[in-house]
Design an enzyme around this catalytic site. Structure first.
Site, PDB file in Angstrom:
ATOM      1  N   LYS A 203      -2.960  96.418  28.946  1.00 55.39           N
ATOM      2  CA  LYS A 203      -2.351  95.090  28.826  1.00 55.39           C
ATOM      3  C   LYS A 203      -2.214  94.777  27.342  1.00 55.39           C
ATOM      4  CE  LYS A 203      -2.911  90.230  30.117  1.00 55.39           C
ATOM      5  NZ  LYS A 203      -3.764  89.251  30.834  1.00 55.39           N
ATOM      6  N   LYS A 257       1.183  96.366  31.396  1.00 57.70           N
ATOM      7  CA  LYS A 257       1.736  95.014  31.267  1.00 57.70           C
ATOM      8  C   LYS A 257       1.965  94.712  29.791  1.00 57.70           C
ATOM      9  CE  LYS A 257       0.659  90.176  32.384  1.00 57.70           C
ATOM     10  NZ  LYS A 257      -0.357  89.256  32.921  1.00 57.70           N
TER      11      LYS A 257
END
Length: 333
Positions: A203, A257
């Site tokens: 992420k 992400k």
């Protein structure tokens, strides 16, 4: 003259593109509603729908509306919904303890969905940012630095109450070191052997998250940035190390992400580890597509399907996308 060029006209690659049936037959990548996870924002109240200005077409829903969306997902063939709570300001605190309340908004939403639609998967976010007054994913020391081990201990409690409420997939999105192993151990000890962990393994500290913070009510709360725990967009090898650690600690699947700006990471993770890899087409990505449509710069249907196909082509097992319901309707047409 190259070998490929010398094959012409015996070899014409356009032959298989000449008709729709042929393009379908030769397609290397297939996208279906079963490849989609629909993120839903939950708010308090009854009969409530709160449109999110920075995410046109996306709303926060009270529990009854959230259940209705889960039923819609099942009817469209979407196998899983992901829940994100808009915690009331009065319940936010510096330590985010509402996250561990077994009757918090998230847990009530999980129970409501599993009672009404037991055959749909429910993914729950594990992080403290929807519950803290400072907007960070963890606990802060006196200097404002996010504490890793103290935060991970709270995340374990948060995961435990979500699993007890009926969550099918626990998705830690905080990026604390070691938290996947701690959560896996707690789930096993609690008898939740079949509760999956989808780790937000890579992420990034991205500029694409702004509308999401509006949706969960943390816009304007964040003090500083999240660069000390979310990944540097400059780094790719580090992402592979993060994935390796999460898998070793017991993650069943991993997530990258944001999505489209990091398809190279998706492809490298899939090639290296050969495990289920998911991507989150985040709020900023969604908002850009909607802005392009509003400006007359593109067709929504085509843009949605092409971007989702790109995720699948890169190696994704599935995609979290706010366009899930729209895409599922297109794919089922």
């Amino acid at each position: 003259m190259s070998r490929a060029m010398s094959a012409y006209p015996a070899l014409r690659l356009r032959r298989t593109r000449a008709h729709a049936w042929s393009r379908a037959l030769y397609a290397e990548t297939v996208l279906t509603p079963a490849d989609l996870i629909w993120p839903l924002f939950v708010t308090e109240g009854q009969g409530m729908e709160e449109p999110i200005a920075s995410l046109p077409g996306v709303s926060r829903w009270s529990l009854d509306g959230t259940v209705a969306r889960a039923k819609e997902a099942r009817e469209l063939g979407i196998p899983c919904v992901a829940l994100f709570p808009n915690t009331p300001a009065a319940l936010r605190s510096d330590d985010g303890r509402e996250a561990t309340n077994p009757d918090n908004l998230m847990c009530r939403a999980v129970r409501a969905i599993k009672d009404a639609v037991p055959d749909i998967g429910v993914l729950t976010d594990v992080a403290l940012d929807p519950y803290t007054t400072h907007g960070h994913d963890g606990l802060l020391d006196e200097r404002g630095y996010v504490l890793n081990d103290a935060t991970a201990s709270v995340l374990v409690e948060q995961a435990a109450v979500q699993a007890a409420a009926g969550a099918d997939i626990i998705a830690p999105s905080d990026m604390m070191d070691g938290r996947v192993g701690m959560i896996r151990a707690a789930l096993e000890a609690g008898g939740h052997h079949n509760v999956q962990i989808m780790a937000y393994a890579a992420k990034y500290a991205s500029a694409f998250y702004g509308p999401f913070r509006d949706a969960v009510g943390s816009r304007g709360l964040l003090k500083g940035d999240k660069k000390t725990y979310q990944m540097d967009p400059a780094n790719a090898e580090e992402a592979l190390r993060e994935v390796a650690l999460d898998l070793a600690e017991g993650a069943d699947s991993v997530m990258v992400k944001p999505g489209l700006p990091y398809l190279d990471i998706v492809a490298r993770v899939k090639a290296r580890f050969e495990v289920p890899v998911f991507a989150y087409q985040v709020s900023g990505e969604y908002a850009m597509i909607e802005a392009a449509v509003a400006a007359g710069a593109g067709d929504r249907d085509a843009l949605v399907l092409e971007t989702l196909m790109a995720f699948k082509r890169a190696g994704c097992a599935g995609v979290l996308t706010y366009h899930a319901a729209h895409a599922a309707k297109l794919l089922g047409a």
